[in-house]
Design a protein around this motif. Structure first.
Motif, PDB file in Angstrom:
ATOM      1  N   SER A   1       0.042   0.755  -4.021  1.00 15.41           N
ATOM      2  CA  SER A   1      -1.356   1.017  -4.341  1.00 15.41           C
ATOM      3  C   SER A   1      -1.882   2.262  -3.640  1.00 15.41           C
ATOM      4  CB  SER A   1      -2.225  -0.178  -3.952  1.00 15.41           C
ATOM      5  OG  SER A   1      -2.121  -0.446  -2.561  1.00 15.41           O
ATOM      6  N   ALA A   2      -1.150   2.737  -2.621  1.00 11.97           N
ATOM      7  CA  ALA A   2      -1.600   3.911  -1.866  1.00 11.97           C
ATOM      8  C   ALA A   2      -0.402   4.740  -1.437  1.00 11.97           C
ATOM      9  CB  ALA A   2      -2.411   3.477  -0.639  1.00 11.97           C
ATOM     10  N   GLY A   3       0.496   5.015  -2.393  1.00  8.83           N
ATOM     11  CA  GLY A   3       1.669   5.831  -2.086  1.00  8.83           C
ATOM     12  C   GLY A   3       1.255   7.228  -1.653  1.00  8.83           C
ATOM     13  N   LYS A   4       2.069   7.825  -0.785  1.00 12.88           N
ATOM     14  CA  LYS A   4       1.716   9.152  -0.279  1.00 12.88           C
ATOM     15  C   LYS A   4       2.925  10.067  -0.247  1.00 12.88           C
ATOM     16  CE  LYS A   4       2.053   7.614   4.560  1.00 12.88           C
ATOM     17  NZ  LYS A   4       1.388   7.588   5.871  1.00 12.88           N
TER      18      LYS A   4
ATOM     19  N   VAL B   1      12.736  -0.934   3.337  1.00 11.65           N
ATOM     20  CA  VAL B   1      11.559  -1.586   2.769  1.00 11.65           C
ATOM     21  C   VAL B   1      11.338  -0.988   1.381  1.00 11.65           C
ATOM     22  CG1 VAL B   1       9.095  -2.041   2.990  1.00 11.65           C
ATOM     23  CG2 VAL B   1      10.526  -1.927   5.043  1.00 11.65           C
ATOM     24  N   THR B   2      11.364  -1.821   0.357  1.00 11.94           N
ATOM     25  CA  THR B   2      11.112  -1.354  -1.007  1.00 11.94           C
ATOM     26  C   THR B   2       9.938  -2.129  -1.592  1.00 11.94           C
ATOM     27  OG1 THR B   2      12.705  -2.923  -1.966  1.00 11.94           O
ATOM     28  CG2 THR B   2      13.532  -0.733  -1.384  1.00 11.94           C
ATOM     29  N   ALA B   3       9.334  -1.553  -2.617  1.00 10.88           N
ATOM     30  CA  ALA B   3       8.215  -2.215  -3.289  1.00 10.88           C
ATOM     31  C   ALA B   3       8.310  -1.976  -4.787  1.00 10.88           C
ATOM     32  CB  ALA B   3       6.884  -1.699  -2.762  1.00 10.88           C
ATOM     33  N   ARG B   4       7.924  -2.988  -5.555  1.00 14.87           N
ATOM     34  CA  ARG B   4       7.882  -2.840  -7.011  1.00 14.87           C
ATOM     35  C   ARG B   4       6.865  -1.782  -7.414  1.00 14.87           C
ATOM     36  NH1 ARG B   4       4.728  -5.309 -10.981  1.00 14.87           N
ATOM     37  NH2 ARG B   4       5.719  -5.358 -13.049  1.00 14.87           N
TER      38      ARG B   4
ATOM     39  N   GLY C   1       0.845  -1.187   0.000  1.00 11.22           N
ATOM     40  CA  GLY C   1       0.000   0.000   0.000  1.00 11.22           C
ATOM     41  C   GLY C   1       0.877   1.231   0.000  1.00 11.22           C
ATOM     42  N   SER C   2       1.799   1.275   0.966  1.00 15.87           N
ATOM     43  CA  SER C   2       2.773   2.355   1.090  1.00 15.87           C
ATOM     44  C   SER C   2       3.992   1.788   1.793  1.00 15.87           C
ATOM     45  CB  SER C   2       2.181   3.508   1.911  1.00 15.87           C
ATOM     46  OG  SER C   2       3.195   4.316   2.477  1.00 15.87           O
ATOM     47  N   THR C   3       5.180   2.021   1.257  1.00 14.92           N
ATOM     48  CA  THR C   3       6.378   1.521   1.927  1.00 14.92           C
ATOM     49  C   THR C   3       6.566   2.187   3.285  1.00 14.92           C
ATOM     50  OG1 THR C   3       7.821   3.096   0.774  1.00 14.92           O
ATOM     51  CG2 THR C   3       7.551   0.896  -0.217  1.00 14.92           C
TER      52      THR C   3
ATOM     53  N   ASN D   1       9.807   2.654 -11.092  1.00 10.70           N
ATOM     54  CA  ASN D   1      10.339   3.725 -10.257  1.00 10.70           C
ATOM     55  C   ASN D   1      10.701   3.169  -8.888  1.00 10.70           C
ATOM     56  OD1 ASN D   1       9.882   5.527 -12.365  1.00 10.70           O
ATOM     57  ND2 ASN D   1       7.846   6.077 -11.599  1.00 10.70           N
ATOM     58  N   LEU D   2      11.372   3.970  -8.079  1.00 12.78           N
ATOM     59  CA  LEU D   2      11.800   3.504  -6.762  1.00 12.78           C
ATOM     60  C   LEU D   2      10.841   3.985  -5.681  1.00 12.78           C
ATOM     61  CD1 LEU D   2      13.949   2.096  -4.978  1.00 12.78           C
ATOM     62  CD2 LEU D   2      14.980   4.358  -4.673  1.00 12.78           C
ATOM     63  N   TYR D   3      10.370   3.039  -4.872  1.00 12.47           N
ATOM     64  CA  TYR D   3       9.549   3.329  -3.693  1.00 12.47           C
ATOM     65  C   TYR D   3      10.251   2.643  -2.530  1.00 12.47           C
ATOM     66  CZ  TYR D   3       6.754   3.751  -7.846  1.00 12.47           C
ATOM     67  OH  TYR D   3       6.358   4.061  -9.121  1.00 12.47           O
ATOM     68  N   ALA D   4      10.841   3.432  -1.648  1.00 13.15           N
ATOM     69  CA  ALA D   4      11.712   2.880  -0.614  1.00 13.15           C
ATOM     70  C   ALA D   4      11.555   3.672   0.669  1.00 13.15           C
ATOM     71  CB  ALA D   4      13.168   2.926  -1.069  1.00 13.15           C
ATOM     72  N   SER D   5      11.590   2.955   1.795  1.00 18.03           N
ATOM     73  CA  SER D   5      11.507   3.594   3.110  1.00 18.03           C
ATOM     74  C   SER D   5      12.553   2.960   4.016  1.00 18.03           C
ATOM     75  CB  SER D   5      10.117   3.420   3.727  1.00 18.03           C
ATOM     76  OG  SER D   5       9.130   4.056   2.927  1.00 18.03           O
TER      77      SER D   5
END
Length: 257
Positions: free
Chosen positions: A44-47, A38-41, A21-23, A60-64
């Motif tokens: 669904s609910a990025g903020k 924590v990364t995700a391909r 949903g959000s990393t 793209n990169l989604y990482a926390s």
């Protein structure tokens, strides 16, 4: 996706998810796991900041990054500047053509030729005597959204061989180095100097958008807490600790605050 060798040596760990949903939400749920990426391909609910949605397609990169007791909570805002330097270090390392036009926009965006390519969201949580900071990073690598109130771009537009795996490896190493420089807040002066060397709009007229209205003036400096120092049109130096800045000619008539 894999951590860089420097990040591995510094004790960082990595969890990759196909979908989140959000990393940041996933990372906050693991708030006891220090130095966990924590990364995700895709999300669904990025903020983004102020509750805005962050478009999150694959490529793209989604990482926390989870940091447990990284410093006193009052210094948590420093992490925006630490993160911006790490993100820009990774651009220099992996996308040299894009890096030519790169600048850091206060407080938490990365620009390429004036267009947004990355954003940062720092969130915190307390549990007893534990303070957890989560640094969320969204980087447009393969694509960028088309319906934004500001220009946007992606790194592969200029560096076509770049992919999310290479960028994340460089980013994890850059974070390890910049966190060491920061020294849990004791090294913020050095972070501040490095950030100002890459700052967008320093010494130029800007517009600061606040809920109470716009302020016009010259971006003079950052203070020791990371607040923007604005020399306003009345000749007063005003510290701004929260807000959104725009450059003349690129100020939307309205924006969701």
């Amino acid at each position: 996706m894999k951590l860089g060798s420097g990040a591995q040596a510094a004790g960082f760990r990595h969890l990759h998810l196909d979908m989140a949903g959000s990393t940041n939400v996933e990372a906050l749920a693991r708030g006891h796991e220090d130095r966990l990426w924590v990364t995700a391909r895709e999300q669904s609910a990025g903020k983004g900041r102020r509750g805005r949605a962050w478009t999150s397609p694959p490529g793209n990169l989604y990482a926390s990054l989870v940091l447990v007791n990284p410093a006193e909570p009052r210094r948590a805002a420093d992490l925006c500047f630490v993160a911006a330097l790490a993100l820009s270090d990774a651009v220099f390392a992996t996308a040299p053509r894009a890096a030519i036009g790169m600048a850091l926009k206060w407080p938490n965006d990365i620009l390429i030729e004036g267009a947004k390519v990355a954003g940062i969201l720092v969130e915190g949580a307390h549990a007893g005597d534990r303070f957890t900071a989560v640094i969320g990073c969204g980087v447009n690598i393969a694509s960028h959204p088309g319906s934004t109130p500001y220009p946007a771009t992606h790194l592969a537009a200029s560096d076509t061989s770049l992919n999310v795996e290479n960028y994340f490896s460089a980013l994890s190493d850059a974070f390890a180095a910049r966190l060491e420089m920061w020294q849990r807040g004791a090294g913020f002066a050095e972070i501040r100097r490095a950030w100002l060397a890459r700052a967008a709009g320093l010494g130029r007229r800007i517009v600061v958008r606040l809920p109470s209205g716009d302020i016009h003036g010259v971006f003079e400096a950052l203070d020791s807490e990371g607040a923007l120092i604005l020399l306003d049109d009345a000749g007063h130096r005003r510290p701004v600790s929260a807000g959104e800045i725009f450059f003349p000619g690129l100020v939307p008539s309205s924006i969701d605050l």
